[in-house]
Design an enzyme around this catalytic site. Structure first.
Site, PDB file in Angstrom:
ATOM      1  N   ASN A  31     -99.412 -19.836 -43.796  1.00  0.00           N
ATOM      2  CA  ASN A  31    -100.673 -19.143 -43.567  1.00  0.00           C
ATOM      3  C   ASN A  31    -101.692 -19.717 -44.551  1.00  0.00           C
ATOM      4  O   ASN A  31    -101.666 -19.375 -45.725  1.00  0.00           O
ATOM      5  CB  ASN A  31    -100.481 -17.635 -43.776  1.00  0.00           C
ATOM      6  N   TRP A  32    -102.520 -20.607 -44.038  1.00  0.00           N
ATOM      7  CA  TRP A  32    -103.493 -21.266 -44.923  1.00  0.00           C
ATOM      8  C   TRP A  32    -104.659 -20.352 -45.285  1.00  0.00           C
ATOM      9  O   TRP A  32    -105.503 -20.719 -46.096  1.00  0.00           O
ATOM     10  CB  TRP A  32    -104.016 -22.551 -44.265  1.00  0.00           C
ATOM     11  N   LYS A  33    -104.754 -19.184 -44.649  1.00  0.00           N
ATOM     12  CA  LYS A  33    -105.847 -18.239 -44.891  1.00  0.00           C
ATOM     13  C   LYS A  33    -107.198 -18.973 -44.817  1.00  0.00           C
ATOM     14  O   LYS A  33    -107.343 -19.895 -44.010  1.00  0.00           O
ATOM     15  CB  LYS A  33    -105.631 -17.519 -46.231  1.00  0.00           C
ATOM     16  N   HIS A  36    -101.800  -8.675 -40.596  1.00  0.00           N
ATOM     17  CA  HIS A  36    -101.715  -9.100 -41.996  1.00  0.00           C
ATOM     18  C   HIS A  36    -102.424  -8.063 -42.865  1.00  0.00           C
ATOM     19  O   HIS A  36    -103.453  -7.498 -42.468  1.00  0.00           O
ATOM     20  CB  HIS A  36    -102.356 -10.481 -42.157  1.00  0.00           C
ATOM     21  N   GLU A  45    -104.323  -8.353 -45.265  1.00  0.00           N
ATOM     22  CA  GLU A  45    -105.735  -8.657 -45.534  1.00  0.00           C
ATOM     23  C   GLU A  45    -106.609  -8.209 -44.366  1.00  0.00           C
ATOM     24  O   GLU A  45    -107.750  -7.793 -44.566  1.00  0.00           O
ATOM     25  CB  GLU A  45    -105.879 -10.166 -45.837  1.00  0.00           C
ATOM     26  N   GLU A  62     -94.314  -8.326 -45.777  1.00  0.00           N
ATOM     27  CA  GLU A  62     -95.102  -8.868 -46.883  1.00  0.00           C
ATOM     28  C   GLU A  62     -95.566  -7.724 -47.778  1.00  0.00           C
ATOM     29  O   GLU A  62     -96.621  -7.112 -47.517  1.00  0.00           O
ATOM     30  CB  GLU A  62     -96.327  -9.612 -46.344  1.00  0.00           C
ATOM     31  N   GLY A 105    -100.027 -13.271 -53.242  1.00  0.00           N
ATOM     32  CA  GLY A 105    -100.986 -13.989 -54.092  1.00  0.00           C
ATOM     33  C   GLY A 105    -100.945 -13.591 -55.549  1.00  0.00           C
ATOM     34  O   GLY A 105    -101.843 -13.931 -56.318  1.00  0.00           O
ATOM     35  N   SER A 134     -95.778 -14.443 -52.414  1.00  0.00           N
ATOM     36  CA  SER A 134     -95.417 -15.334 -53.529  1.00  0.00           C
ATOM     37  C   SER A 134     -94.076 -16.039 -53.308  1.00  0.00           C
ATOM     38  O   SER A 134     -93.335 -16.281 -54.261  1.00  0.00           O
ATOM     39  CB  SER A 134     -95.420 -14.574 -54.865  1.00  0.00           C
ATOM     40  N   GLY A 159     -98.089 -18.308 -48.138  1.00  0.00           N
ATOM     41  CA  GLY A 159     -99.526 -18.466 -48.370  1.00  0.00           C
ATOM     42  C   GLY A 159     -99.782 -19.630 -49.313  1.00  0.00           C
ATOM     43  O   GLY A 159     -99.728 -20.798 -48.929  1.00  0.00           O
ATOM     44  N   GLY A 160    -100.032 -19.315 -50.576  1.00  0.00           N
ATOM     45  CA  GLY A 160    -100.421 -20.326 -51.573  1.00  0.00           C
ATOM     46  C   GLY A 160     -99.565 -21.581 -51.573  1.00  0.00           C
ATOM     47  O   GLY A 160    -100.092 -22.706 -51.579  1.00  0.00           O
TER      48      GLY A 160
HETATM   49  P1  13P Z   1     -98.814 -15.860 -50.913  1.00  0.00           P
HETATM   50  O1  13P Z   1     -97.631 -16.721 -50.536  1.00  0.00           O
HETATM   51  O2  13P Z   1     -99.970 -16.643 -51.420  1.00  0.00           O
HETATM   52  O3  13P Z   1     -98.415 -14.732 -51.809  1.00  0.00           O
HETATM   53  O4  13P Z   1     -99.340 -15.182 -49.553  1.00  0.00           O
HETATM   54  C1  13P Z   1     -98.425 -14.589 -48.703  1.00  0.00           C
HETATM   55  C2  13P Z   1     -99.117 -14.238 -47.442  1.00  0.00           C
HETATM   56  O5  13P Z   1     -99.982 -13.375 -47.413  1.00  0.00           O
HETATM   57  C3  13P Z   1     -98.755 -14.986 -46.234  1.00  0.00           C
HETATM   58  O6  13P Z   1     -99.295 -14.413 -45.101  1.00  0.00           O
END
Ligand code: 13P
Length: 249
Positions: A9-11, A94, A96, A165, A171, A211, A232-233
């Site tokens: 997930n590159w957000k 998600h 977010e 999640e 994050g 994470s 994510g990251g």
């Molecule tokens: P991180 O891996 O950056 O914690 O993000 C997880 C995430 O929200 C994937 O959708």
């Protein structure tokens, strides 16, 4: 057995050149890859660029869409449009989107239905906040979120995976320990048995996100009920993501 899936997930990250370059790099490395299905969820403006890459073993999906098929919805895209472009996956729910954009369970259900109807595979995200966990409410929250799936038919459930999640792990660099994650994944599996059946619960992939990186993926993926990850990251770094994919075998 649930399919293994590792998704990036590159957000709202990367500029166009960076996105294309990262995707090309991943595609080259994963061309003959066996094992987990790999999915990339880029910012939507890069979907068409990534979908033009041929010789890739990677599925491309959308981070978001609106549930109506077409019409006067300025700024939105529909699941039908995503499918028409060539997307095969989409994220729904998600944290977010739930928190920053106020998406309710009711709205998320409409998105799930329209996404499946359009032919997309939906990765439905759930997760509790730190406060909810500290109050001991994490399972109640997850139950409420998974119950959104209740009206789906067996055929529709075929097009669903779940990502657990925990919001406190997203994050933050604080990942759930493998035992905390496995406990919640086993709980989700049990909820799916109660809502549907043992066999449906067995084939729905449950991914872990929060994470998850190249240092902890191996241990997380070794847990019985963890069928891969939503990253994510660490998915923004080619080598880290490839290493995570490697651990999913
Ligand atoms: P991180 O891996 O950056 O914690 O993000 C997880 C995430 O929200 C994937 O959708």
């Amino acid at each position: 057995m649930a399919k293994k899936i590792v998704a990036a997930n590159w957000k709202m990250n990367l500029l166009r050149k960076e996105a294309i370059s990262l995707f090309n790099g991943l595609s080259k490395s994963l061309l003959d890859h066996k094992g987990a299905e790999v999915v990339v969820f880029p910012p939507s403006i890069y979907l068409a660029d990534l979908l033009q890459v041929t010789n890739t073993g990677i599925h491309v999906g959308a981070q978001n869409f609106y549930f109506e098929e077409k019409g006067a919805y300025t700024g939105e895209v529909s699941a039908t449009q995503l499918k028409d472009l060539g997307c095969s996956y989409a994220l729904v729910g998600h944290s977010e989107r739930r928190m920053i954009f106020g998406e309710s369970n009711e709205l998320l259900f409409k998105k799930i239905k329209s996404g499946i109807e359009a032919g997309l595979h939906i990765v439905y995200c759930c997760g509790e906040s730190l406060e909810q966990r500290e109050l001991g409410n994490e399972k109640t929250i997850i139950l409420e979120q998974i119950e959104v799936l209740r009206p789906l038919s067996t055929e529709e459930l075929n097009k669903i995976s779940i990502a657990y999640e925990p919001i406190w792990a997203i994050g933050t660099g604080v990942t759930a320990s493998s035992s905390q994650a496995e406990e919640m994944h086993a709980f989700i599996r049990g909820v799916l048995v109660d809502l549907f059946s043992e066999s449906i619960s067995d084939y729905i992939s449950i991914l872990y996100g929060g994470s998850c990186n190249e240092n902890n993926a191996e241990e997380l993926f070794s847990c019985q009920n963890i069928d891969g990850g939503l990253i994510g990251g660490a998915s923004l770094k080619q080598n880290a993501f490839l290493q995570i994919v490697e651990f999913s075998k």
